[in-house]
Scaffold this motif. Structure first.
Motif, PDB file in Angstrom:
ATOM      1  N   ASN A 116     -11.258   2.669   5.800  1.00  0.00           N
ATOM      2  CA  ASN A 116     -10.910   1.601   5.439  1.00  0.00           C
ATOM      3  C   ASN A 116      -9.917   1.659   5.100  1.00  0.00           C
ATOM      4  O   ASN A 116      -8.569   0.517   4.527  1.00  0.00           O
ATOM      5  CB  ASN A 116     -11.570   0.609   5.063  1.00  0.00           C
ATOM      6  N   LEU A 117      -8.986   3.065   4.703  1.00  0.00           N
ATOM      7  CA  LEU A 117      -7.527   3.039   4.246  1.00  0.00           C
ATOM      8  C   LEU A 117      -6.822   3.098   4.471  1.00  0.00           C
ATOM      9  O   LEU A 117      -5.804   2.047   4.513  1.00  0.00           O
ATOM     10  CB  LEU A 117      -7.430   4.857   3.596  1.00  0.00           C
ATOM     11  N   ALA A 118      -6.541   2.295   5.916  1.00  0.00           N
ATOM     12  CA  ALA A 118      -5.961   2.249   6.871  1.00  0.00           C
ATOM     13  C   ALA A 118      -5.125   0.611   6.687  1.00  0.00           C
ATOM     14  O   ALA A 118      -4.033   0.091   6.674  1.00  0.00           O
ATOM     15  CB  ALA A 118      -6.344   2.565   8.173  1.00  0.00           C
ATOM     16  N   ASN A 119      -6.323  -0.618   6.578  1.00  0.00           N
ATOM     17  CA  ASN A 119      -5.902  -1.775   6.285  1.00  0.00           C
ATOM     18  C   ASN A 119      -5.752  -1.891   5.256  1.00  0.00           C
ATOM     19  O   ASN A 119      -5.102  -2.850   5.025  1.00  0.00           O
ATOM     20  CB  ASN A 119      -7.850  -1.992   6.729  1.00  0.00           C
ATOM     21  N   ASN A 120      -6.096  -1.076   3.529  1.00  0.00           N
ATOM     22  CA  ASN A 120      -5.443  -1.284   2.818  1.00  0.00           C
ATOM     23  C   ASN A 120      -3.830  -0.961   2.530  1.00  0.00           C
ATOM     24  O   ASN A 120      -3.606  -1.502   2.050  1.00  0.00           O
ATOM     25  CB  ASN A 120      -6.383   0.055   1.544  1.00  0.00           C
ATOM     26  N   ARG A 121      -4.113  -0.034   3.541  1.00  0.00           N
ATOM     27  CA  ARG A 121      -2.348   0.276   3.756  1.00  0.00           C
ATOM     28  C   ARG A 121      -1.541  -1.177   3.979  1.00  0.00           C
ATOM     29  O   ARG A 121      -0.616  -1.365   3.973  1.00  0.00           O
ATOM     30  CB  ARG A 121      -1.430   1.801   4.670  1.00  0.00           C
ATOM     31  N   ALA A 122      -1.961  -1.482   5.607  1.00  0.00           N
ATOM     32  CA  ALA A 122      -1.377  -2.675   6.159  1.00  0.00           C
ATOM     33  C   ALA A 122      -1.657  -3.923   4.771  1.00  0.00           C
ATOM     34  O   ALA A 122      -0.635  -4.350   5.018  1.00  0.00           O
ATOM     35  CB  ALA A 122      -2.369  -3.152   6.881  1.00  0.00           C
ATOM     36  N   MET A 123      -2.114  -3.822   4.186  1.00  0.00           N
ATOM     37  CA  MET A 123      -2.275  -4.847   3.173  1.00  0.00           C
ATOM     38  C   MET A 123      -1.548  -5.244   2.181  1.00  0.00           C
ATOM     39  O   MET A 123      -0.095  -5.821   1.652  1.00  0.00           O
ATOM     40  CB  MET A 123      -3.386  -5.304   2.284  1.00  0.00           C
ATOM     41  N   ALA A 124      -1.819  -3.658   1.612  1.00  0.00           N
ATOM     42  CA  ALA A 124      -0.566  -3.538   0.977  1.00  0.00           C
ATOM     43  C   ALA A 124       0.941  -3.687   1.109  1.00  0.00           C
ATOM     44  O   ALA A 124       1.743  -3.928   0.531  1.00  0.00           O
ATOM     45  CB  ALA A 124      -0.551  -2.432  -0.051  1.00  0.00           C
ATOM     46  N   ASP A 125       1.491  -3.604   2.530  1.00  0.00           N
ATOM     47  CA  ASP A 125       2.763  -3.449   3.363  1.00  0.00           C
ATOM     48  C   ASP A 125       2.664  -4.719   3.293  1.00  0.00           C
ATOM     49  O   ASP A 125       4.123  -5.393   2.547  1.00  0.00           O
ATOM     50  CB  ASP A 125       2.577  -2.678   4.240  1.00  0.00           C
ATOM     51  N   ALA A 126       1.464  -5.785   3.293  1.00  0.00           N
ATOM     52  CA  ALA A 126       2.173  -7.473   4.249  1.00  0.00           C
ATOM     53  C   ALA A 126       2.064  -7.761   2.536  1.00  0.00           C
ATOM     54  O   ALA A 126       3.562  -9.030   2.132  1.00  0.00           O
ATOM     55  CB  ALA A 126       0.567  -7.733   5.106  1.00  0.00           C
ATOM     56  N   LEU A 127       1.935  -7.055   1.563  1.00  0.00           N
ATOM     57  CA  LEU A 127       2.055  -7.792   0.619  1.00  0.00           C
ATOM     58  C   LEU A 127       3.380  -8.099  -0.067  1.00  0.00           C
ATOM     59  O   LEU A 127       3.935  -8.766  -1.150  1.00  0.00           O
ATOM     60  CB  LEU A 127       0.827  -7.585  -0.489  1.00  0.00           C
ATOM     61  N   ARG A 128       3.553  -6.330  -0.079  1.00  0.00           N
ATOM     62  CA  ARG A 128       5.352  -5.867  -0.566  1.00  0.00           C
ATOM     63  C   ARG A 128       6.329  -7.261   0.203  1.00  0.00           C
ATOM     64  O   ARG A 128       7.376  -7.538  -0.589  1.00  0.00           O
ATOM     65  CB  ARG A 128       5.015  -4.550  -0.784  1.00  0.00           C
ATOM     66  N   ARG A 129       6.398  -6.803   1.118  1.00  0.00           N
ATOM     67  CA  ARG A 129       6.866  -7.744   2.125  1.00  0.00           C
ATOM     68  C   ARG A 129       6.733  -9.482   1.836  1.00  0.00           C
ATOM     69  O   ARG A 129       7.935  -9.799   2.221  1.00  0.00           O
ATOM     70  CB  ARG A 129       6.740  -7.828   3.254  1.00  0.00           C
ATOM     71  N   GLN A 130       6.164 -10.162   1.163  1.00  0.00           N
ATOM     72  CA  GLN A 130       6.075 -11.595   0.870  1.00  0.00           C
ATOM     73  C   GLN A 130       6.304 -11.023  -0.598  1.00  0.00           C
ATOM     74  O   GLN A 130       6.358 -12.544  -1.261  1.00  0.00           O
ATOM     75  CB  GLN A 130       4.422 -11.818   1.152  1.00  0.00           C
ATOM     76  N   GLY A 131       7.199 -10.154  -0.902  1.00  0.00           N
ATOM     77  CA  GLY A 131       7.472 -10.749  -2.520  1.00  0.00           C
ATOM     78  C   GLY A 131       6.246 -10.253  -3.646  1.00  0.00           C
ATOM     79  O   GLY A 131       6.639 -10.044  -5.154  1.00  0.00           O
ATOM     80  N   TYR A 132       5.071  -9.687  -3.281  1.00  0.00           N
ATOM     81  CA  TYR A 132       4.225  -9.274  -4.594  1.00  0.00           C
ATOM     82  C   TYR A 132       4.494  -7.914  -4.975  1.00  0.00           C
ATOM     83  O   TYR A 132       5.119  -6.716  -4.120  1.00  0.00           O
ATOM     84  CB  TYR A 132       3.161  -8.906  -3.656  1.00  0.00           C
ATOM     85  N   PRO A 133       4.297  -7.671  -6.034  1.00  0.00           N
ATOM     86  CA  PRO A 133       4.628  -6.430  -6.958  1.00  0.00           C
ATOM     87  C   PRO A 133       4.198  -5.386  -6.884  1.00  0.00           C
ATOM     88  O   PRO A 133       2.241  -5.790  -7.750  1.00  0.00           O
ATOM     89  CB  PRO A 133       5.103  -6.683  -8.366  1.00  0.00           C
ATOM     90  N   ALA A 134       3.435  -5.018  -5.817  1.00  0.00           N
ATOM     91  CA  ALA A 134       2.047  -4.541  -5.252  1.00  0.00           C
ATOM     92  C   ALA A 134       2.584  -2.924  -4.422  1.00  0.00           C
ATOM     93  O   ALA A 134       3.578  -3.010  -4.200  1.00  0.00           O
ATOM     94  CB  ALA A 134       1.623  -4.400  -4.213  1.00  0.00           C
ATOM     95  N   THR A 135       1.498  -2.492  -5.202  1.00  0.00           N
ATOM     96  CA  THR A 135       1.148  -0.782  -5.019  1.00  0.00           C
ATOM     97  C   THR A 135       0.165  -0.732  -4.389  1.00  0.00           C
ATOM     98  O   THR A 135      -1.132  -1.386  -4.946  1.00  0.00           O
ATOM     99  CB  THR A 135       2.004  -0.080  -6.475  1.00  0.00           C
ATOM    100  N   LEU A 136      -0.317   0.249  -3.899  1.00  0.00           N
ATOM    101  CA  LEU A 136      -1.467   0.453  -3.334  1.00  0.00           C
ATOM    102  C   LEU A 136      -1.217   2.258  -3.740  1.00  0.00           C
ATOM    103  O   LEU A 136      -0.523   3.501  -3.308  1.00  0.00           O
ATOM    104  CB  LEU A 136      -1.867   1.346  -2.088  1.00  0.00           C
TER     105      LEU A 136
END
Length: 232
Positions: free
Chosen positions: A182-202
């Motif tokens: 499930n690394l791919a879906n974690n990458r997709a989620m991290a990318d989505a959160l960053r686009r929405q303004g979350y200071p998010a890292t994976l």
């Protein structure tokens, strides 16, 4: 943390809420900060969360905070993007545990998914998120999980998050084993959160989907997150 597998510093107490009993560890120093963990008893016993917390606080690496260990209850139902559980957590459990102050939420696997789901629905209750190996299923990527009873509810939620243009942003750290399916879906989620303004890292970590890997990621990744949210 005498009697529960951790250092002696600090104290434990039990808070009884409707349908569950929450174990809470408090450091010697006074504080109103709180980290709340899904799958809390296992996170402590097998993932070393309580030992890490006591050691990090004693060493001055993070500011003092309380640690609340939430038992999973009906795990498959509660931790699968359940609106009912998100409401229970944010309107009944968290106000009793941390009145008037937002918490940092932590979880692994389905517990990570459920913490993100609760934060999206009731953002005022959360100051940050620590999400390990989240089960952010997508129909395209995770057909092997399609037999899970709540698969469609989860994919519906993750689709809505990934397609959103903005969200209730808080600092977030996601970790996932580099060898996990499930690394791919974690990458997709991290990318989505960053686009929405979350200071998010994976962080793609060593190991797999297991407590040893999640424990080893606490120091390198939870420490800087808490330092950012609660400066020492």
């Amino acid at each position: 943390m005498r009697g529960v597998g951790g250092p002696a510093a600090g104290r434990w107490r039990a808070t009884r809420l409707p349908g569950l009993t929450v174990r809470i560890w408090s450091p010697p120093a006074r504080t109103d900060r709180m980290l709340v963990a899904h799958d809390g008893p296992e996170y402590h016993r097998r993932g070393g969360l309580g030992r890490w917390a006591a050691t990090a606080i004693a060493a001055g690496r993070v500011a003092p905070f309380h640690l609340a260990l939430l038992p999973p209850g009906d795990r498959d139902e509660w931790y699968s993007a359940s609106p009912g559980y998100a409401r229970l957590l944010t309107t009944e459990i968290l106000p009793r545990l941390s009145p008037g102050r937002a918490v940092v939420g932590a979880g692994v696997s389905l517990g990570a998914l459920a913490m993100l789901h609760a934060q999206r629905r009731h953002p005022a209750r959360f100051a940050g998120l620590f999400l390990q190996s989240g089960s952010y299923f997508q129909a395209r990527l995770d057909r092997q999980e399609s037999g899970f009873r709540y698969f469609r509810r989860i994919t519906g939620f993750t689709t809505r998050v990934r397609h959103a243009t903005r969200g209730p942003a808080v600092p977030a750290v996601l970790t996932c084993g580099a060898a996990e399916e499930n690394l791919a879906n974690n990458r997709a989620m991290a990318d989505a959160l960053r686009r929405q303004g979350y200071p998010a890292t994976l962080a793609a970590t060593g190991g797999a989907h297991d407590w040893e890997s999640w424990r080893d990621a606490l120091g390198p990744h939870l420490t800087p997150l808490l330092h950012r949210i609660w400066p020492v």
